[in-house]
Scaffold this motif. Structure first.
Motif, short mmCIF file in Angstrom:
data_model
loop_
_atom_site.label_atom_id
_atom_site.label_comp_id
_atom_site.label_asym_id
_atom_site.label_seq_id
_atom_site.Cartn_x
_atom_site.Cartn_y
_atom_site.Cartn_z
N ARG A 106 0.83 -1.21 0.00
CA ARG A 106 0.00 0.00 0.00
C ARG A 106 0.86 1.26 0.00
N GLN A 107 1.96 1.21 0.75
CA GLN A 107 2.87 2.35 0.73
C GLN A 107 3.52 2.52 -0.64
N ALA A 108 3.87 1.40 -1.29
CA ALA A 108 4.47 1.48 -2.63
C ALA A 108 3.48 2.07 -3.63
N ILE A 109 2.21 1.70 -3.52
CA ILE A 109 1.20 2.25 -4.42
C ILE A 109 1.04 3.74 -4.20
N ALA A 110 1.02 4.15 -2.93
CA ALA A 110 0.91 5.58 -2.63
C ALA A 110 2.11 6.36 -3.16
N ARG A 111 3.30 5.74 -3.11
CA ARG A 111 4.50 6.42 -3.61
C ARG A 111 4.46 6.54 -5.13
N ILE A 112 3.94 5.52 -5.82
CA ILE A 112 3.81 5.61 -7.28
C ILE A 112 2.86 6.74 -7.65
N GLU A 113 1.74 6.83 -6.93
CA GLU A 113 0.80 7.91 -7.18
C GLU A 113 1.46 9.27 -6.93
N ALA A 206 3.14 10.38 -16.40
CA ALA A 206 2.20 10.59 -15.30
C ALA A 206 0.90 9.81 -15.53
N SER A 207 0.42 9.78 -16.77
CA SER A 207 -0.79 9.00 -17.08
C SER A 207 -0.54 7.50 -16.89
N ALA A 208 0.66 7.05 -17.30
CA ALA A 208 1.01 5.63 -17.10
C ALA A 208 1.10 5.30 -15.61
N ALA A 209 1.60 6.24 -14.81
CA ALA A 209 1.67 6.01 -13.37
C ALA A 209 0.27 5.87 -12.78
N ALA A 210 -0.68 6.70 -13.24
CA ALA A 210 -2.05 6.59 -12.75
C ALA A 210 -2.66 5.23 -13.12
N ALA A 211 -2.39 4.75 -14.34
CA ALA A 211 -2.89 3.44 -14.74
C ALA A 211 -2.25 2.33 -13.91
N GLU A 212 -0.96 2.48 -13.62
CA GLU A 212 -0.27 1.48 -12.79
C GLU A 212 -0.85 1.45 -11.39
N VAL A 213 -1.17 2.61 -10.85
CA VAL A 213 -1.77 2.68 -9.51
C VAL A 213 -3.12 1.95 -9.50
N ALA A 214 -3.94 2.19 -10.52
CA ALA A 214 -5.26 1.54 -10.59
C ALA A 214 -5.11 0.03 -10.68
N THR A 215 -4.16 -0.44 -11.48
CA THR A 215 -3.96 -1.89 -11.62
C THR A 215 -3.50 -2.51 -10.32
N ARG A 216 -2.52 -1.89 -9.67
CA ARG A 216 -2.00 -2.45 -8.43
C ARG A 216 -3.05 -2.44 -7.33
N ARG A 217 -3.88 -1.42 -7.29
CA ARG A 217 -4.94 -1.40 -6.27
C ARG A 217 -5.96 -2.51 -6.50
N GLU A 218 -6.24 -2.80 -7.76
CA GLU A 218 -7.16 -3.90 -8.06
C GLU A 218 -6.56 -5.24 -7.63
N VAL A 219 -5.28 -5.43 -7.92
CA VAL A 219 -4.62 -6.67 -7.52
C VAL A 219 -4.52 -6.76 -6.00
N GLU A 220 -4.25 -5.63 -5.37
CA GLU A 220 -4.13 -5.61 -3.91
C GLU A 220 -5.46 -5.99 -3.26
N ALA A 221 -6.57 -5.57 -3.84
CA ALA A 221 -7.88 -5.91 -3.29
C ALA A 221 -8.13 -7.42 -3.37
N LYS A 222 -7.60 -8.08 -4.39
CA LYS A 222 -7.79 -9.52 -4.53
C LYS A 222 -6.96 -10.31 -3.54
N ARG A 223 -5.95 -9.68 -2.96
CA ARG A 223 -5.13 -10.37 -1.98
C ARG A 223 -5.70 -10.25 -0.56
N THR A 224 -6.81 -9.59 -0.40
CA THR A 224 -7.37 -9.36 0.93
C THR A 224 -7.76 -10.66 1.61
N GLN A 225 -8.36 -11.60 0.87
CA GLN A 225 -8.86 -12.83 1.48
C GLN A 225 -7.75 -13.69 2.09
#
Length: 300
Positions: A106-113, A206-225
């Motif tokens: 989560r910290q890495a995603i925030a830093r990418i953003e 910057a646009s690619a970074a935003a897309a990367e953030v969205a992808t990583r957040r989606e993957v991170e949500a799947k790791r919750t279980q």
């Protein structure tokens, strides 16, 4: 039939040695962003200081080690079982290590953003006609909190006379993410050829970074279980261990050498399984694009 005293002593010492290895393994992985230097042979001071160069992180690590020692000693005095003391000592650093799984991602995603926002700000400042180095220095006051320290350090290096390329490579190494490497690569290329399309390139990054953030957040949500399963199993185990500490009859079968050995095997297997599940729920380290700067090429 009761075993001889020498056999009991050997069994207890063997169990203590096995669990001590588990304790050291758990303590070794608790820590911070930067690993310890691999060439150092002084492992005991490194174990006491932790793997972070930050003094605040070192004090937190040392407080955790002291708390683990006191908790383990208290459990041993309460139950008279050395393996219980070692398991409790391992639980002090091990429980936060397991419960905070996902925090680093989560910290890495925030830093990418934050890198994407900082890249846009460089684009806006450089569009006013300022040079690239002055534009970077001008973003210090408005840098996102997640990378504010790294941006201030980058500006300080540039003001101290570092080569622009070396300072930018050091900045990318501090961030440690391929998205930042892309932005830094564009800035380094601009330092060499002075192209006129820097703003367009930075906007695309910057646009690619935003897309990367969205992808990583989606993957991170799947790791919750699976991470919830790790936390649940850890919490239940700690409750059972706490019940055993306050109920002497519950620990009675483990007072014999055979019981101590069984406790060692079960404890080591459980810790190993939790560490395995935690490792599977962690994303692989992203491959870097840029190499670390050459320490001999610093000043202009």
């Amino acid at each position: 039939m009761r075993l001889p005293a020498q056999v009991e002593l050997i069994a207890v010492l063997a169990g203590a040695a096995c669990v001590a290895g588990v304790v050291l393994a758990v303590v070794a992985v608790v820590g911070t962003r930067r690993p310890a230097p691999t060439g150092s042979r002084h492992w005991l001071p490194r174990l006491w200081r932790g793997r972070s160069p930050n003094r605040r992180d070192q004090r937190r690590h040392q407080a955790m080690l002291i708390a683990a020692g006191l908790a383990g000693a208290g459990a041993f005095l309460l139950t008279g079982l050395p393996v219980v003391g070692l398991l409790v000592a391992a639980a002090v650093p091990g429980a936060p290590w397991l419960f905070t799984v996902g925090k680093a991602e989560r910290q890495a995603i925030a830093r990418i953003e934050a890198v994407g926002e900082w890249t846009r700000r460089i684009k806006d400042v450089s569009a006013t006609g300022q040079g690239l180095q002055q534009a970077i220095i001008g973003t210090v006051a408005s840098a996102p909190d997640e990378i504010a320290e790294e941006v201030r350090l980058l500006a300080a290096r540039l003001q101290a006379g570092w080569l622009g390329r070396t300072a930018l490579l050091a900045f990318a190494d501090d961030i440690g993410d391929p998205v930042c490497d892309q932005a830094v690569a564009a800035l380094i290329l601009h330092l060499t050829d002075r192209g006129e399309r820097l703003g367009d390139v930075l906007g695309s990054i910057a646009s690619a970074a935003a897309a990367e953030v969205a992808t990583r957040r989606e993957v991170e949500a799947k790791r919750t279980q699976p991470r919830f399963a790790v936390r649940f199993l850890t919490a239940m185990t700690l409750l059972v261990l706490a019940y055993g500490l306050i109920n002497p009859g519950y620990m009675a079968p483990y007072r014999e050498p055979a019981g101590q050995f069984v406790m060692v095997v079960l404890g080591a297997a459980f810790v190993g399984l939790l560490a395995w599940v935690r490792a599977m729920s962690q994303p692989p380290a992203p491959a870097r694009v840029l190499a670390a700067p050459d320490p001999e090429e610093v000043l202009a």
